[in-house]
Design a protein around this motif. Structure first.
Motif, short mmCIF file in Angstrom:
data_model
loop_
_atom_site.label_atom_id
_atom_site.label_comp_id
_atom_site.label_asym_id
_atom_site.label_seq_id
_atom_site.Cartn_x
_atom_site.Cartn_y
_atom_site.Cartn_z
N ASP A 201 6.64 75.62 48.47
CA ASP A 201 7.23 76.29 47.31
C ASP A 201 8.74 76.09 47.32
N THR A 202 9.40 76.57 46.30
CA THR A 202 10.85 76.37 46.16
C THR A 202 11.63 77.10 47.25
N LYS A 203 11.12 78.27 47.66
CA LYS A 203 11.82 79.02 48.70
C LYS A 203 11.80 78.24 50.01
N GLU A 204 10.67 77.66 50.36
CA GLU A 204 10.58 76.87 51.58
C GLU A 204 11.48 75.63 51.49
N ARG B 212 14.18 75.43 49.79
CA ARG B 212 15.56 75.91 49.92
C ARG B 212 15.91 76.18 51.38
N MET B 213 14.96 76.75 52.14
CA MET B 213 15.20 77.02 53.55
C MET B 213 15.37 75.71 54.34
N HIS B 214 14.54 74.70 54.00
CA HIS B 214 14.69 73.40 54.65
C HIS B 214 16.08 72.84 54.41
N SER C 285 24.92 72.11 46.44
CA SER C 285 24.46 73.46 46.76
C SER C 285 25.55 74.50 46.52
#
Length: 510
Positions: free
Chosen positions: A181-184, A186-188, A242
């Motif tokens: 998902d987008t959150k994962e 973003r964390m990457h 970012s």
């Protein structure tokens, strides 16, 4: 009578016995230990043997002049620090005094002189000598402290690079799988950007020590600035965007070739673009690379322009000085060590180029311009060659690494690339596996317990030969470690943390 008088030794050099006796008595009555000599050669021998604190040296001597005695004292490391006072009853003109003082004497008294004048001058010379001794002692202490600081920074960088190596390799593996998902995703991205940032800070921290000691060296070869900068942008673009900034890039289609160190040039480009993004809250960072001039005088011009906080006129001249920063506020919201621009200037100059900074003032943005000399057309490679990443083929690889996390993550990454990987946690088992499995290539950590990486390389060269390709992995990235690795038999030296793209490029090239 002070402590210095009771401890100080004075050598009195005079060929006149009566005069020598009188000066001896004056000095002894003031508490000094007195030695005496009647000739210049005798004075030189006694000075080297007894190391007096002060020499009262008559200019006119029967064998060699006092001027010559003083010159020889100064040229001898054993006696160079002894304070010398010339005395004379005949050589009293200003030009003779100047000759004596210019020749190395610390004082010049004309005879006859008052006993109090003699003693006051001796005391003055003793104070001067004491101050010089303290200064030398302090200098020696500072040199030792600087040496220990360099050792600490090197060890710190090594210790930080080991966990960074494991993290960076793990990131390479995570990138092979699309995030759920987008959150994962973003964390990457956060982990990747911050790990690269931390790795660069470690490099900058160590490089500042090399710069102050003049230890930065270049590993020169033909480098395409266009290709090098494209690689840098692939890493920097997500970091810049970012921050909500627009990154505008204008690169030439043809390669711009120069003789240089690709890694150091990447460092220059990274620092300039990173610096521009760091000091820009909104707007854009514009990067332009182009050629100026014709063959023989051609140079590459790199412009990095931002719409950021700008630089005040009074700070602009010092922007490339060590630890200088545009953001000096207490919150230090911009971060950084104040090292990056100093590294840029040093590395650009080492490549025969120049760098300058301009700004319209606070709030007006900044522009940094780098100019680097290009290779003449007859020396430039004909083409950039095939994409090395496409040249990958499966290899038998031996990985010798004592850090379990780094060993496991690199093994997983290499196996994902299709290589057959054997691993060993120490040098002894690494050599045994090399003899058993006959790998095409061995990746060997230098800081192994017991049998270190250099010993592993020498052993494998003796027992396996030149057919095995050896790559050193080390947390130490200084030129001495690089040269030591090559002497031990390694083909390549990689500094941790190794970026997956760099490792892949090395494997493909070998």
């Amino acid at each position: 009578m002070g402590e210095e008088a009771r401890l100080a030794t004075v050598l009195n050099v005079n060929d006149d016995a009566a005069n020598r006796y009188l000066v001896n008595r004056i000095l002894e009555m003031s508490g000094y230990h007195v030695l005496e000599a009647a000739t210049g050669m005798a004075a030189l021998l006694m000075a080297e043997e007894h190391r007096p604190d002060v020499i009262v040296l008559d200019v006119k001597l029967p064998d060699i002049s006092g001027y010559e005695v003083c010159a020889r004292l100064r040229s001898n490391a054993a006696t160079a620090a002894i304070a010398v006072m010339h005395t004379s009853a005949t050589f009293v003109t200003p030009d003779k005094k100047v000759q004596g003082l210019e020749g190395g004497a610390d004082a010049y008294l004309t005879q006859p002189y008052e006993p109090s004048e003699l003693i006051a001058t001796v005391r003055s010379l003793l104070r001067l000598r004491h101050a010089e001794q303290q200064a030398r002692l302090r200098t020696d202490q500072l040199i030792e402290m600087d040496r220990r600081k360099d050792e600490f920074l090197a060890m710190l960088a090594h210790e930080l690079r080991n966990p960074l190596a494991a993290i960076m390799t793990a990131i390479g593996i995570l990138e092979r799988k699309a995030p759920s998902d987008t959150k994962e995703a973003r964390m990457h991205g956060i982990i990747q950007r911050q790990t690269h940032h931390l790795a660069r800070l470690v490099d900058d921290l160590l490089d500042v020590s090399r710069i102050t000691r003049g230890k930065v060296e270049l590993r020169q070869e033909p480098v395409s600035l266009t290709a090098t900068f494209q690689q840098v942008l692939a890493i920097l673009r997500p970091r810049v965007e970012s921050r909500g900034l627009k990154l505008e890039v204008h690169l030439p289609r043809a390669p711009l070739w120069l003789e240089g160190d690709a890694t150091r040039l990447e460092q220059v480009f990274t620092n300039l673009v990173d610096n521009a993004a760091k000091y820009t809250d909104e707007g854009s960072v514009t990067v332009e690379l182009f050629q100026e001039g014709v063959d023989g005088t051609a140079q590459a011009v790199l412009r990095v322009k931002d719409t950021g906080i700008g630089i005040s006129p009074e700070k602009l001249p010092a922007m490339f000085e060590l630890f200088a920063q545009a953001d000096t506020s207490l919150e230090r919201s911009r971060g950084g060590l104040g090292i990056g621009l100093t590294l840029v200037r040093t590395l650009v100059r080492m490549h025969g180029g120049t760098v300058e900074a301009t700004s319209g003032g606070p709030g007006q943005g900044s522009e940094f311009v780098v100019r680097l000399p290009l290779l003449p057309a007859d020396r430039a490679p004909l083409s950039t060659g095939a994409n090395l990443l496409d040249a990958r083929r499966a290899r038998r690889i031996l990985l010798v690494e004592d850090n379990s996390d780094a060993r496991q993550s690199m093994r997983d990454l290499l196996e994902l690339w299709g290589h057959q990987v054997a691993v060993a946690p120490d040098g002894v088992r690494g050599v045994a596996l090399a003899l058993e499995h006959a790998p095409d290539l061995a990746l060997v950590d230098i800081g192994l317990p017991g049998m270190d990486g250099f010993q592993v390389a020498r052993t494998l060269r003796e027992r396996v030969g030149q057919g095995l390709r050896l790559v050193a992995l080390s947390g130490y990235g200084d030129p001495e470690s690089y040269q030591q690795a090559l002497k031990a038999g390694f083909d390549v030296h990689l500094t941790k943390p190794v970026r997956p793209a760099d490792l892949d490029r090395v494997l493909s090239n070998l």
